[in-house]
Structure formats: C-alpha cells, structure tokens
Write a protein that holds these residues in place. Structure first.
Motif, PDB file in Angstrom:
ATOM      1  N   LEU A  12       0.839  -1.201   0.000  1.00  0.00           N
ATOM      2  CA  LEU A  12       0.000   0.000   0.000  1.00  0.00           C
ATOM      3  C   LEU A  12       0.867   1.242   0.000  1.00  0.00           C
ATOM      4  N   GLY A  13       1.948   1.225   0.801  1.00  0.00           N
ATOM      5  CA  GLY A  13       2.845   2.374   0.818  1.00  0.00           C
ATOM      6  C   GLY A  13       3.447   2.650  -0.555  1.00  0.00           C
ATOM      7  N   GLU A  14       3.826   1.587  -1.292  1.00  0.00           N
ATOM      8  CA  GLU A  14       4.391   1.755  -2.634  1.00  0.00           C
ATOM      9  C   GLU A  14       3.383   2.389  -3.584  1.00  0.00           C
ATOM     10  N   LYS A  15       2.111   1.967  -3.495  1.00  0.00           N
ATOM     11  CA  LYS A  15       1.075   2.529  -4.370  1.00  0.00           C
ATOM     12  C   LYS A  15       0.860   4.018  -4.089  1.00  0.00           C
ATOM     13  N   LEU A  16       1.106   4.429  -2.836  1.00  0.00           N
ATOM     14  CA  LEU A  16       0.882   5.824  -2.458  1.00  0.00           C
ATOM     15  C   LEU A  16       2.172   6.637  -2.473  1.00  0.00           C
ATOM     16  N   GLY A  17       3.307   5.976  -2.738  1.00  0.00           N
ATOM     17  CA  GLY A  17       4.581   6.674  -2.710  1.00  0.00           C
ATOM     18  C   GLY A  17       5.044   7.023  -1.313  1.00  0.00           C
ATOM     19  N   LEU A  18       4.677   6.160  -0.343  1.00  0.00           N
ATOM     20  CA  LEU A  18       5.019   6.407   1.062  1.00  0.00           C
ATOM     21  C   LEU A  18       5.759   5.213   1.638  1.00  0.00           C
TER      22      LEU A  18
ATOM     23  N   ALA B 169       4.835   5.016   7.487  1.00  0.00           N
ATOM     24  CA  ALA B 169       3.755   6.003   7.395  1.00  0.00           C
ATOM     25  C   ALA B 169       2.398   5.323   7.452  1.00  0.00           C
ATOM     26  N   VAL B 170       2.252   4.189   6.698  1.00  0.00           N
ATOM     27  CA  VAL B 170       0.991   3.440   6.734  1.00  0.00           C
ATOM     28  C   VAL B 170       0.747   2.885   8.133  1.00  0.00           C
ATOM     29  N   SER B 171       1.818   2.422   8.782  1.00  0.00           N
ATOM     30  CA  SER B 171       1.680   1.879  10.136  1.00  0.00           C
ATOM     31  C   SER B 171       1.179   2.938  11.107  1.00  0.00           C
ATOM     32  N   LYS B 172       1.637   4.196  10.949  1.00  0.00           N
ATOM     33  CA  LYS B 172       1.169   5.265  11.832  1.00  0.00           C
ATOM     34  C   LYS B 172      -0.323   5.542  11.626  1.00  0.00           C
ATOM     35  N   TRP B 173      -0.772   5.454  10.350  1.00  0.00           N
ATOM     36  CA  TRP B 173      -2.216   5.624  10.122  1.00  0.00           C
ATOM     37  C   TRP B 173      -2.994   4.563  10.891  1.00  0.00           C
ATOM     38  N   GLU B 174      -2.554   3.284  10.774  1.00  0.00           N
ATOM     39  CA  GLU B 174      -3.286   2.181  11.391  1.00  0.00           C
ATOM     40  C   GLU B 174      -3.337   2.319  12.909  1.00  0.00           C
TER      41      GLU B 174
ATOM     42  N   THR C  74      -3.009  12.877   4.646  1.00  0.00           N
ATOM     43  CA  THR C  74      -3.296  14.173   4.035  1.00  0.00           C
ATOM     44  C   THR C  74      -4.475  14.032   3.089  1.00  0.00           C
ATOM     45  N   MET C  75      -5.003  15.201   2.638  1.00  0.00           N
ATOM     46  CA  MET C  75      -6.147  15.166   1.721  1.00  0.00           C
ATOM     47  C   MET C  75      -5.800  14.418   0.432  1.00  0.00           C
ATOM     48  N   ASP C  76      -4.580  14.662  -0.094  1.00  0.00           N
ATOM     49  CA  ASP C  76      -4.196  13.952  -1.324  1.00  0.00           C
ATOM     50  C   ASP C  76      -4.201  12.443  -1.107  1.00  0.00           C
ATOM     51  N   ASN C  77      -3.669  12.005   0.056  1.00  0.00           N
ATOM     52  CA  ASN C  77      -3.640  10.564   0.328  1.00  0.00           C
ATOM     53  C   ASN C  77      -5.043  10.006   0.577  1.00  0.00           C
ATOM     54  N   LEU C  78      -5.911  10.802   1.226  1.00  0.00           N
ATOM     55  CA  LEU C  78      -7.299  10.353   1.418  1.00  0.00           C
ATOM     56  C   LEU C  78      -7.997  10.156   0.076  1.00  0.00           C
ATOM     57  N   MET C  79      -7.784  11.109  -0.854  1.00  0.00           N
ATOM     58  CA  MET C  79      -8.399  10.992  -2.184  1.00  0.00           C
ATOM     59  C   MET C  79      -7.863   9.767  -2.926  1.00  0.00           C
ATOM     60  N   GLU C  80      -6.541   9.501  -2.779  1.00  0.00           N
ATOM     61  CA  GLU C  80      -5.948   8.347  -3.455  1.00  0.00           C
ATOM     62  C   GLU C  80      -6.451   7.043  -2.842  1.00  0.00           C
ATOM     63  N   LEU C  81      -6.593   6.999  -1.492  1.00  0.00           N
ATOM     64  CA  LEU C  81      -7.164   5.815  -0.834  1.00  0.00           C
ATOM     65  C   LEU C  81      -8.599   5.595  -1.279  1.00  0.00           C
ATOM     66  N   SER C  82      -9.354   6.697  -1.429  1.00  0.00           N
ATOM     67  CA  SER C  82     -10.740   6.592  -1.892  1.00  0.00           C
ATOM     68  C   SER C  82     -10.802   5.987  -3.283  1.00  0.00           C
TER      69      SER C  82
ATOM     70  N   LEU D 251      -8.375   4.176  -4.767  1.00  0.00           N
ATOM     71  CA  LEU D 251      -7.780   2.843  -4.793  1.00  0.00           C
ATOM     72  C   LEU D 251      -8.753   1.771  -4.298  1.00  0.00           C
ATOM     73  N   PHE D 252      -9.500   2.087  -3.214  1.00  0.00           N
ATOM     74  CA  PHE D 252     -10.372   1.084  -2.606  1.00  0.00           C
ATOM     75  C   PHE D 252     -11.847   1.260  -2.953  1.00  0.00           C
ATOM     76  N   GLY D 253     -12.190   2.327  -3.710  1.00  0.00           N
ATOM     77  CA  GLY D 253     -13.582   2.538  -4.079  1.00  0.00           C
ATOM     78  C   GLY D 253     -14.466   2.874  -2.890  1.00  0.00           C
ATOM     79  N   VAL D 254     -13.910   3.652  -1.933  1.00  0.00           N
ATOM     80  CA  VAL D 254     -14.645   4.027  -0.717  1.00  0.00           C
ATOM     81  C   VAL D 254     -14.662   5.546  -0.623  1.00  0.00           C
ATOM     82  N   PRO D 255     -15.817   6.172  -0.371  1.00  0.00           N
ATOM     83  CA  PRO D 255     -15.853   7.634  -0.247  1.00  0.00           C
ATOM     84  C   PRO D 255     -14.931   8.128   0.859  1.00  0.00           C
ATOM     85  N   VAL D 256     -14.364   9.313   0.651  1.00  0.00           N
ATOM     86  CA  VAL D 256     -13.503   9.917   1.665  1.00  0.00           C
ATOM     87  C   VAL D 256     -14.264  10.100   2.974  1.00  0.00           C
ATOM     88  N   ASP D 257     -15.549  10.478   2.861  1.00  0.00           N
ATOM     89  CA  ASP D 257     -16.372  10.681   4.048  1.00  0.00           C
ATOM     90  C   ASP D 257     -16.453   9.413   4.899  1.00  0.00           C
ATOM     91  N   THR D 258     -16.523   8.257   4.235  1.00  0.00           N
ATOM     92  CA  THR D 258     -16.579   6.976   4.950  1.00  0.00           C
ATOM     93  C   THR D 258     -15.284   6.701   5.703  1.00  0.00           C
TER      94      THR D 258
END
Length: 362
Positions: free
Chosen positions: A21-27, A31-36, A43-51, A53-60
């Motif tokens: 996941l970190g490679e897909k986000l360039g992190l 960094a991913v471990s700290k999120w978990e 960041t907003m850019d990473n939230l949009m990319e996660l949205s 990548l996984f097909g999940v709204p940022v709001d969710t």
C-alpha cells in the motif's frame, strides 16, 4: 471504526500489505503503520488516493459512524449484472444532444461534485484537528491520549532508533533495543517503553540520559509483528504514547532460504545399483534481519530415512549471473544397492545460531 482501523481492514480485504500500500501511495511502510495506529491522519491527497484505490468515499474513511462497506466479493454482483438482460432502449422524442455536448456536460458535473467533496473533506479534517486539540487541553484525568498528526509533520522525536536481533542463547526470542529523544518534554514527566505484539504487550522503564533522551531494551518471544512506543506520563496523570517504530514479517526476515538442484549429473540407476555423483548447486539466501551470515553445510544421503553417507558442502561460488550465494559441490556419495525410491539426497545448512535449514534437489 477509526480511520486507521478502516485503512488496515481495506488493505487486508484487497490482499495487499503495509509495504505494498505504501508503494502505491509513494510512502513508507512506517507512514501506513502510523495511520493504522491512529498516530497520524492521511493528508487530503492521500485520502483521495485511498478513496480511488479502494472505491470508498472519503467521508466513509473519516467519519467513525459512517457505514463501512463489505469486503469485495469474488465473482459477485458485477458478474450477475453482466449476465442480466439489457434494459430496452426508450425511444427519444424532440432534439437529441450530440455526443460532444453530453461529454462536456458530464465533465462539468463531475468537476462540481469533486469540488464539493473536497470542501466537505477539508471541513471535516478541520473538525478532527479541533477535537484533537480539545483532547490535549482536557487530558488531565485521561489515562492515555494519542496525538495524531499529518504526513507533513516532522514527527514526535528529535531522533529515535529501534533495533532487533535474535537472542543468541534462545533463537525463539528477540532482543529489541530502542532510544528516543522527544521534541517536546515536560517537567516531572516519567517515561517507559511499551512494546505491543498481537495480543501481548511488554514494557520496561526508560533510562534517561544527559541529552534529554531515553533508552531501553526488552527480550520478548518471537512474534511476527510489533509496535514500540515511548510512554510519557505527566504530573497530572496524562499520558502520551509516541510511536517509535512498527515491524512486520519478522519471522521471515530472520530466516534463510535454501534451494538445491543438480546442475550436472545426478543419481543414476543400473543393474540394481544406485550411484550418486554429479555437480549439486546450492542457493543460500540470508534475509535482511540476520546480522551473522556465517554457516556450515553438508550433503546427506538417506536410505529409507536413515543417514548412510555425507560430505561437506564446498564453498566454491559459481559467480557470474547467479551471484555469490550459489555454491557448487562435486558430489561423490558413492554407489548403493536398493530401489531408487528408497534414497533421498538432502542439503543441510546450519547457521551461526545453530538453526538447521534443509532442501532437496529437484
């Protein structure tokens, strides 16, 4: 569920790893471990990319009370939709729009939706930061308070380190040493180190040094992943848990890969006799956590499970395109009577810690 718990569930549901996941986000994996661990907020850019990548709204991802989607099913609803008959076309009356105009209108609509979502997400992030600040102010009677940050933060430490190695007296144990200098310190704070691995946790007192830092060491059973924190407690009982490092895939990182194959010759059978000669190539790969890469090796011949002959592995590197970790041995195990199926050739590698790894040539 927290944002960190949702991110962890999503990469597991999509058959990824922290590192992937970190490679897909360039992190980094850290960094991913700290999120978990809810020690940082993407960041907003990473939230949009996660949205995306996984097909999940940022709001969710951001709202703890938002319903969380089920894991993607294999061959599920999408396949059923493919098999369903297409709906009949409705005849149109009046003026029909050109394809170009339709695309332009659709693009404008998507842009408006995207801008609206960005505004909502920025507002919600501002709210989250306000809630975190409120926790900091009201932390007097709270046992544990976490301090989430963003990817742009410089971190909780001026410097920190963590190192793990096998216990030479017991290879089923790890020795983990750590040190940390917090960026912010309070008078009268006490410190300890906390290590969490799966359902288990261990802790030790932190030794202070003249530079305002702390150091410590723990011996723990072999686990496959863990996180280590510096826990700082102020005079009012408020606690800060500062993440130093997270490790995963530990057992594999302390192992050795051994493969063997006949590069020439090999076992032959003739008139009831079996001859074991030829060149046996052995590949020995030490994984990254092992500090001592010395080993001894031997080639063993078994008949019906009983050892009947052996010879040392010859440390003559083949080199070239295969690299320096392939060793060629001229096998001279001899000739023996019996069925070929009764015999097994095995390469045995014993590392510097006394652990044994084996492989049989193809």
């Amino acid at each position: 569920m927290t944002t960190g718990e949702k991110i962890a569930a999503l990469w597991r549901d999509h058959k990824l790893s922290q590192e992937a996941l970190g490679e897909k986000l360039g992190l980094s994996r850290q960094a991913v471990s700290k999120w978990e661990a809810d020690q940082a907020v993407p960041t907003m850019d990473n939230l949009m990319e996660l949205s995306r990548l996984f097909g999940v709204p940022v709001d969710t991802l951001l709202r703890p009370d938002a319903p969380f989607p089920a894991p993607p099913a294999e061959g599920g609803a999408g396949k059923e939709n493919e098999d369903a008959p297409a709906a009949p076309e409705t005849p149109h009356k009046g003026v029909s729009l050109s394809r170009g105009k339709i695309l332009a209108i659709g693009g404008a609509a998507l842009l408006c939706v995207s801008l609206a979502l960005n505004a909502v997400c920025l507002y919600q992030i501002a709210q989250l930061k306000g809630e975190v600040q409120a926790l900091r102010v009201q932390a007097g009677n709270v046992n544990t308070v976490y301090y989430p940050g963003t990817d742009a933060d410089t971190g909780d430490f001026a410097e920190s380190s963590e190192h793990m190695t096998l216990d030479p007296e017991n290879t089923e144990q790890l020795i983990v040493t750590f040190s940390a200098v917090p960026r912010v310190a309070s008078d009268g704070e006490t410190a300890k180190f906390l290590l969490r691995g799966g359902e288990q946790s261990w802790e030790c007192e932190a030794e202070g040094d003249a530079g305002g830092g702390y150091r410590g060491s723990l011996t723990i059973p072999m686990v496959d992943e863990y996180s280590v924190y510096l826990v700082l407690t102020d005079q009012n009982g408020g606690t800060r848990n500062l993440l130093i490092a997270s490790e995963s895939d530990i057992e594999n990182r302390f192992s050795i890969d051994v493969q063997a194959y006949w590069s020439s010759g090999g076992p032959t059978f003739s008139f009831g006799k079996n001859t074991f000669t030829g060149t046996l190539s052995t590949y020995v790969d030490f994984h990254d956590a092992l500090e001592d890469n010395s080993f001894t090796g031997r080639i063993i011949l078994y008949q019906n499970g009983k050892e009947i002959a052996e010879q040392p592995l010859e440390y003559r590197s083949q080199g070239g395109e295969y690299g320096a970790n392939i060793y060629d041995t001229e096998v001279r195990l001899g000739t023996f009577e019996g069925r070929m199926s009764d015999f097994t050739v095995t390469v045995e590698i014993t590392d510097a810690y006394g652990r044994v790894f084996t492989a049989s040539p193809d």
